[in-house]
Design an enzyme around this catalytic site. Structure first.
Site, mmCIF file in Angstrom:
data_model
loop_
_atom_site.group_PDB
_atom_site.id
_atom_site.type_symbol
_atom_site.label_atom_id
_atom_site.label_comp_id
_atom_site.label_asym_id
_atom_site.label_seq_id
_atom_site.Cartn_x
_atom_site.Cartn_y
_atom_site.Cartn_z
ATOM 1 N NE ARG A 472 -4.620 0.012 7.005
ATOM 2 C CZ ARG A 472 -5.113 1.172 7.429
ATOM 3 N NH1 ARG A 472 -6.104 1.746 6.740
ATOM 4 N NH2 ARG A 472 -4.654 1.751 8.508
ATOM 5 C CB SER A 487 0.121 0.812 8.192
ATOM 6 O OG SER A 487 1.350 0.233 7.785
ATOM 7 C CB SER A 578 11.068 7.014 0.612
ATOM 8 O OG SER A 578 10.887 8.237 1.297
ATOM 9 N N GLY A 603 3.220 7.894 -2.599
ATOM 10 C CA GLY A 603 2.424 9.077 -2.277
ATOM 11 C C GLY A 603 1.148 8.705 -1.544
ATOM 12 C CG HIS A 631 19.407 3.853 -17.486
ATOM 13 N ND1 HIS A 631 19.401 2.649 -18.164
ATOM 14 C CD2 HIS A 631 18.558 4.664 -18.177
ATOM 15 C CE1 HIS A 631 18.598 2.731 -19.212
ATOM 16 N NE2 HIS A 631 18.071 3.945 -19.253
ATOM 17 C CG ASP A 635 18.560 -2.262 -19.276
ATOM 18 O OD1 ASP A 635 19.441 -1.436 -18.980
ATOM 19 O OD2 ASP A 635 18.801 -3.391 -19.757
#
Length: 658
Positions: A472, A487, A578, A603, A631, A635
């Protein structure tokens, strides 16, 4: 020929062979002619027992009208070609009237809320009549658009056919003298009654219908659907006032949808005659009459007392002729009481200026000049026809230095919550209640449904991102001269897209009887905005380069925060990301965005002591990610395979560029 059509045709021929007139039909069956069928099965509006036993209809047949007058036929209605389609446009008919139709033939091109699609015919026959022509707009699903027959000889009978007419002129249809014979059990309509023909006042627009039969030509504009999932909305503000001219492309109002606050633009020129829904109105279903639109300015005054009930066909304007009739039939002593009232209604011809605060009668250009010069147009002396203010009047007012715009009165009472429909915040010493925006309420509803109905499970892995950080830095050094910057999130999106390509079972959704696996990879990006969480979509993420992804995310995030995202920019995502890494969140578990089957929670990156390739301890930059899976679709092993592929691309970022 299919069984349902054959059964209907036999029933029609039985009626025609038994009775030659509508009166005879009623005498034989005991029920008036006028049939309506629905996709759930055949049902007469008067429910004759013999016809109820026929087999269920195919999905396209809606009605078979006037058995005694017209040959056996079927009305084709506007189909629903996408899950969220409520209306559509007919772009072009591929068949002409009189053409023979075979099962699988393309009837026409229909523009839905998603794309322009081919409408395939489901049975053999002949196209007898096209009811809705090329380039027709905003046709509600279920509206009759064409008529088909089984026999070519029957086509000519539908030359003048109209939907809902029960017959046609020249085709053996009902005549003007037949209504009394067709419905002997119903009382004849009063020719002077305003309710004899409700809903015929004007062409509907955006799901509305005209009011009573005596209104001037107008369109009832219903609340539009401005996003694929919008079922209701709020009126944030009106950009136009009653009586103002509107041009094609003008912004009439701001509508708060389940996605964003969006502009409602006019599609035609005309005037807003009446606003039926005030600013701040909440939870208005799509299609609810919102305003009245007219083409002629002189028609505006007729809608002064128009209401939402009138828009639904519940009333008609009071006729000026009612007073003379009442005077003629009433006693003579009532005349002195009516005379002063009539004198008060006469306009004063010597009044040169229009009263301030009332409705200003002025040309659109005159109003434009007044706005630009910031002058009170009501102070201009009207010289136009019937007291109309024209551009020359405003120019004279400006040259004389008059008509300064009056500031709004500070003591004017603001509309209360009951008048505006707005939810106000409550406050005390202990707490403050903040009203929820439409976006936040819809998001809360869907997240709750997701947690209650989708069986979540979670898989977490740690990725070493030292190589990604170095790559990067190198790429950003080369992009700096162009003002661009990549980013970490851009790499995450690209790696996710490549992993979805490698493990396509995750790029899917649950649909009850089947699992839909998508061929396109469109990644939704969670963006926090002042109004709540929004999820714009980066289309075809797998085929885009890192710089393209970065530019797209920057553009979409900016629009989301400004509330300017369009419906197409929020629809069709197949996987969601997210990222809370910028908030120094180590890891978290995200809620799945239905109908998607998975969402990746990213994270922050942090330095940790790790075991190196040589087996010795060393410092490494690690990033934790958690995959939430449905689910029913994904799987455990498949979810693990996807994370393995994702980690491979993140830890060796050059491989995703190959």
């Amino acid at each position: 020929m299919s069984s349902w059509r054959r059964a209907v045709q036999l029933g029609a021929r039985f009626i025609r062979s038994t009775t030659k007139t509508n009166k005879g039909f009623a005498a034989v069956t005991g029920f008036p002619t006028c049939t309506r069928y629905y996709s759930t099965g055949i049902t007469l509006t008067q429910h004759p027992q013999w016809l109820r036993t026929l087999v269920p209809l195919g999905p396209q047949l809606v009605s078979l009208r006037g058995f005694a007058d017209l040959p056996a036929h079927s009305e084709l209605t506007m189909p629903s070609l996408s899950p969220t389609m409520s209306q559509g446009n007919i772009v072009e008919w591929k068949k002409k009237e009189g053409d023979e139709l075979a099962s699988g033939d393309i009837l026409c091109m229909v523009e839905t809320d998603k794309a322009t699609l081919e409408w395939e015919n489901q049975d053999d026959g002949f196209l007898a009549k096209i009811l809705v022509g090329d380039n027709s707009k905003d046709i509600p699903v279920g509206t009759p658009v064409a008529v088909i027959t089984d026999e070519k000889d029957d086509v000519a009978a539908f030359a003048n056919y109209l939907p809902g007419s029960g017959g046609s002129s020249g085709g053996g249809g009902a005549t003007a003298d037949s209504p009394k014979e067709q419905k002997p059990s119903e009382p004849a309509a009063d020719p002077e009654s305003n309710e004899a023909n409700p809903g015929s006042g004007g062409a509907a627009d955006s799901g509305g219908g005209g009011g009573g039969g005596d209104w001037p030509p107008h369109s009832v504009m219903g609340l539009p659907s401005l996003s694929p999932t919008m079922s209701q909305g709020n009126i944030a503000s009106w950009k136009k006032k009653e009586g103002e001219p509107v041009g094609a492309g003008d912004e009439m109002a701001e509508i708060e949808t389940d996605k964003a606050t969006m502009a409602w633009e006019s599609q035609d020129d005309g005037f807003i005659a009446k606003i039926l829904l005030q600013e701040g109105a909440k939870d208005i279903p799509v299609g609810t009459p919102a305003m009245i639109f007219v083409e002629e300015e002189e028609d505006i005054a007729a809608f002064k007392d128009y209401t939402g009930e009138d828009a639904k066909g519940g009333g008609a304007p009071k006729k000026p002729a009612a007073k003379p009739e009442a005077k003629k039939e009433g006693k003579q002593e009532t005349a002195p009481q009516q005379q002063p009232q009539q004198q008060e209604q006469k306009p004063v011809p010597s009044q040169p200026k229009q009263p301030s605060g009332g409705r200003v009668i002025a040309s659109p250009y005159a109003k434009k000049l007044a706005r630009e010069a910031n002058v009170d147009i009501s102070q201009a002396t009207a010289t136009g026809p019937e007291g109309r203010i024209v551009a020359a009047d405003v120019q004279k007012l400006i040259s004389e230095g008059g008509g300064k715009a009056k500031p709004q009165k500070a003591d004017a009472p603001a509309p209360g919550p009951e008048q505006s429909g707005q939810i106000t915040s409550a406050q005390s010493d202990d707490y403050s209640d903040i009203p929820n925006s439409q976006i936040r309420r819809i998001t809360a509803k869907r997240l709750l449904e997701s947690k209650q109905t989708v069986p979540h499970y979670y898989l977490t892995v740690d990725c070493r991102v030292d190589k990604l950080v170095q790559l990067r830095q190198q790429l950003n050094a080369g992009l700096a001269k162009d003002g661009k910057k990549l980013s970490v999130n851009d790499f995450v999106i690209k790696a996710s897209a490549q992993a979805l390509k490698k493990v396509p079972g995750v790029n899917a959704s649950w649909h009850g009887d089947f699992i839909r696996q998508y061929h396109n990879i469109d990644i939704s990006i969670a963006v926090q905005t002042p109004s709540g969480l929004m999820v714009p979509v980066v289309k075809d993420s797998d085929s885009k380069g890192l710089t393209e992804i970065g530019s797209a995310v920057k553009d979409l995030a900016g629009k989301a925060k400004e509330g300017k995202l369009g419906p197409a920019e929020m629809a069709g995502g197949t996987f969601t990301i997210s990222n809370l890494g910028m908030y120094k969140v180590d890891n978290f578990s995200a809620v799945i965005n239905p109908p998607q089957a998975a969402i990746l929670a990213v994270g922050s990156s942090s330095k940790r002591v790790v075991v190196g390739s040589s087996g010795e301890f060393e410092e490494g930059t690690m990033m934790s990610v958690t995959l939430s899976c449905d689910h029913r679709v994904v799987d455990g092993a498949m979810g693990a395979q996807w994370l393995q592929a994702f980690r491979g691309y993140i830890e060796d970022p050059v491989s995703m560029l190959l």
